[in-house]
Design a protein around this motif. Structure first.
Motif, PDB file in Angstrom:
ATOM      1  N   VAL A 291       0.836  -1.204   0.000  1.00 35.26           N
ATOM      2  CA  VAL A 291       0.000   0.000   0.000  1.00 35.26           C
ATOM      3  C   VAL A 291       0.867   1.248   0.000  1.00 35.26           C
ATOM      4  CG1 VAL A 291      -1.700   1.307   1.348  1.00 35.26           C
ATOM      5  CG2 VAL A 291      -1.987  -1.150   1.052  1.00 35.26           C
ATOM      6  N   ARG A 292       1.970   1.213   0.761  1.00 37.35           N
ATOM      7  CA  ARG A 292       2.890   2.358   0.790  1.00 37.35           C
ATOM      8  C   ARG A 292       3.473   2.601  -0.608  1.00 37.35           C
ATOM      9  NH1 ARG A 292       5.709   1.142   5.332  1.00 37.35           N
ATOM     10  NH2 ARG A 292       4.417   2.473   6.605  1.00 37.35           N
ATOM     11  N   ASN A 293       3.850   1.515  -1.313  1.00 39.81           N
ATOM     12  CA  ASN A 293       4.378   1.656  -2.670  1.00 39.81           C
ATOM     13  C   ASN A 293       3.310   2.169  -3.628  1.00 39.81           C
ATOM     14  OD1 ASN A 293       6.884   0.734  -1.851  1.00 39.81           O
ATOM     15  ND2 ASN A 293       6.457  -1.379  -2.401  1.00 39.81           N
ATOM     16  N   LEU A 294       2.076   1.691  -3.464  1.00 44.32           N
ATOM     17  CA  LEU A 294       0.971   2.181  -4.285  1.00 44.32           C
ATOM     18  C   LEU A 294       0.779   3.673  -4.070  1.00 44.32           C
ATOM     19  CD1 LEU A 294      -1.544   1.729  -6.120  1.00 44.32           C
ATOM     20  CD2 LEU A 294      -2.808   1.207  -4.025  1.00 44.32           C
ATOM     21  N   LEU A 295       0.769   4.096  -2.812  1.00 45.58           N
ATOM     22  CA  LEU A 295       0.598   5.512  -2.500  1.00 45.58           C
ATOM     23  C   LEU A 295       1.731   6.350  -3.091  1.00 45.58           C
ATOM     24  CD1 LEU A 295      -0.876   7.805  -1.076  1.00 45.58           C
ATOM     25  CD2 LEU A 295       0.406   7.216   0.993  1.00 45.58           C
ATOM     26  N   ALA A 296       2.959   5.855  -2.990  1.00 47.42           N
ATOM     27  CA  ALA A 296       4.098   6.586  -3.556  1.00 47.42           C
ATOM     28  C   ALA A 296       3.952   6.727  -5.065  1.00 47.42           C
ATOM     29  CB  ALA A 296       5.411   5.873  -3.211  1.00 47.42           C
ATOM     30  N   GLY A 297       3.466   5.679  -5.730  1.00 43.31           N
ATOM     31  CA  GLY A 297       3.247   5.747  -7.175  1.00 43.31           C
ATOM     32  C   GLY A 297       2.162   6.741  -7.547  1.00 43.31           C
ATOM     33  N   ILE A 298       1.067   6.737  -6.792  1.00 38.64           N
ATOM     34  CA  ILE A 298      -0.022   7.681  -7.054  1.00 38.64           C
ATOM     35  C   ILE A 298       0.452   9.114  -6.813  1.00 38.64           C
ATOM     36  CG2 ILE A 298      -2.275   8.476  -6.219  1.00 38.64           C
ATOM     37  CD1 ILE A 298      -3.000   5.518  -5.754  1.00 38.64           C
TER      38      ILE A 298
ATOM     39  N   ALA B  96       2.123  14.368  -8.871  1.00 45.28           N
ATOM     40  CA  ALA B  96       3.099  15.463  -8.913  1.00 45.28           C
ATOM     41  C   ALA B  96       3.445  15.806 -10.364  1.00 45.28           C
ATOM     42  CB  ALA B  96       4.354  15.088  -8.136  1.00 45.28           C
ATOM     43  N   ILE B  97       3.581  14.787 -11.194  1.00 43.31           N
ATOM     44  CA  ILE B  97       3.862  15.017 -12.614  1.00 43.31           C
ATOM     45  C   ILE B  97       2.689  15.730 -13.277  1.00 43.31           C
ATOM     46  CG2 ILE B  97       4.197  13.847 -14.838  1.00 43.31           C
ATOM     47  CD1 ILE B  97       5.904  11.784 -13.250  1.00 43.31           C
ATOM     48  N   ARG B  98       1.445  15.327 -12.915  1.00 44.80           N
ATOM     49  CA  ARG B  98       0.264  16.010 -13.467  1.00 44.80           C
ATOM     50  C   ARG B  98       0.266  17.492 -13.086  1.00 44.80           C
ATOM     51  NH1 ARG B  98      -2.172  11.429 -11.237  1.00 44.80           N
ATOM     52  NH2 ARG B  98      -2.620   9.878 -12.824  1.00 44.80           N
ATOM     53  N   ARG B  99       0.559  17.776 -11.799  1.00 43.20           N
ATOM     54  CA  ARG B  99       0.568  19.174 -11.351  1.00 43.20           C
ATOM     55  C   ARG B  99       1.659  19.967 -12.065  1.00 43.20           C
ATOM     56  NH1 ARG B  99      -0.395  16.653  -6.320  1.00 43.20           N
ATOM     57  NH2 ARG B  99       1.794  16.850  -5.778  1.00 43.20           N
ATOM     58  N   GLN B 100       2.815  19.324 -12.304  1.00 41.26           N
ATOM     59  CA  GLN B 100       3.886  20.002 -13.027  1.00 41.26           C
ATOM     60  C   GLN B 100       3.460  20.323 -14.456  1.00 41.26           C
ATOM     61  OE1 GLN B 100       7.292  17.632 -14.066  1.00 41.26           O
ATOM     62  NE2 GLN B 100       8.665  19.402 -14.040  1.00 41.26           N
ATOM     63  N   LYS B 101       2.810  19.367 -15.112  1.00 41.62           N
ATOM     64  CA  LYS B 101       2.334  19.603 -16.479  1.00 41.62           C
ATOM     65  C   LYS B 101       1.320  20.732 -16.511  1.00 41.62           C
ATOM     66  CE  LYS B 101       3.108  15.006 -18.409  1.00 41.62           C
ATOM     67  NZ  LYS B 101       2.481  13.786 -18.945  1.00 41.62           N
ATOM     68  N   LEU B 102       0.412  20.745 -15.518  1.00 43.46           N
ATOM     69  CA  LEU B 102      -0.579  21.818 -15.457  1.00 43.46           C
ATOM     70  C   LEU B 102       0.087  23.169 -15.262  1.00 43.46           C
ATOM     71  CD1 LEU B 102      -3.352  20.109 -13.317  1.00 43.46           C
ATOM     72  CD2 LEU B 102      -3.551  20.858 -15.703  1.00 43.46           C
ATOM     73  N   ALA B 103       1.117  23.217 -14.402  1.00 34.23           N
ATOM     74  CA  ALA B 103       1.835  24.474 -14.165  1.00 34.23           C
ATOM     75  C   ALA B 103       2.527  24.940 -15.447  1.00 34.23           C
ATOM     76  CB  ALA B 103       2.845  24.304 -13.044  1.00 34.23           C
ATOM     77  N   GLN B 104       3.117  24.005 -16.184  1.00 33.59           N
ATOM     78  CA  GLN B 104       3.767  24.365 -17.448  1.00 33.59           C
ATOM     79  C   GLN B 104       2.750  24.877 -18.470  1.00 33.59           C
ATOM     80  OE1 GLN B 104       5.751  20.705 -18.399  1.00 33.59           O
ATOM     81  NE2 GLN B 104       7.609  21.251 -17.277  1.00 33.59           N
TER      82      GLN B 104
END
Length: 190
Positions: free
Chosen positions: A105-112, A117-125
């Protein structure tokens, strides 16, 4: 003459693993809530409770394992502890398996979290590009509809750049009509 059986239960297409359909965020939320409702005694601890549990378990795992073996060696110890060795071993096995589940579950959460974070970066760009393009286009009279939007973004950026200082709250001074609190006097016996 060769006979070919065309009614075989496995065809090459059935043997090819199909890619899993990605889940939408709402489906993941629903599935996590369903899973949570099915978990045995899944309670969230407060930070104070977590500290108490951690400080209560001062022994290293090898010491705990050796100590648990004492229960299996002596019926008197088992009776004093109030747990038969079989129940202790079941609890031990559960702890091992749930630790593995915790890691998954910890690994799943880290992946999500990483994907988000990548989605938010793309939105910021995308937002930055839209602002730059909108600023340039707003200079032309035929794009005057962009001017209030660009001005609002500029205002928000100026506000975000300001240093946030905590407002000082003045300490209330005792008023002349209110007596100042005094320290209690210790009585002396004579």
């Amino acid at each position: 003459m060769t006979i070919i059986n065309t009614n075989s239960p496995t065809s090459p297409a059935a043997e090819t693993p199909q890619p899993a359909t990605p889940l939408a965020a709402t489906a993941v939320i629903d599935q996590v809530r369903t899973l949570r409702s099915q978990l045995p005694k899944a309670v969230a601890l407060t930070s104070k409770q977590r500290r108490a549990v951690r400080t209560g378990v001062d022994n290293a795992e090898p010491i705990v394992q050796a100590s648990l073996n004492v229960i299996g060696v002596s019926e008197n110890v088992s009776a004093a502890v109030g747990q038969p060795i079989d129940a202790v071993r079941d609890l031990q096995q559960d702890a091992i398996l749930w630790k593995a589940a915790e890691e998954e579950v910890r690994n799943l959460l880290a992946g999500i979290a990483g994907a988000n974070a990548i989605r938010r970066q793309k939105l910021a760009q995308l937002g930055s590009k839209a602002y730059v393009i909108g600023s340039q286009l707003a200079r032309e009279p035929e794009n005057e509809v962009l001017v209030p939007h660009v001005e609002e973004i500029k205002r928000m950026k100026r506000q975000a750049r300001r240093k946030k200082t905590a407002p000082e709250t003045p300490q209330p001074s005792p008023s002349p009509s209110t007596p100042a609190p005094t320290a209690p006097q210790a009585e002396t016996k004579q």
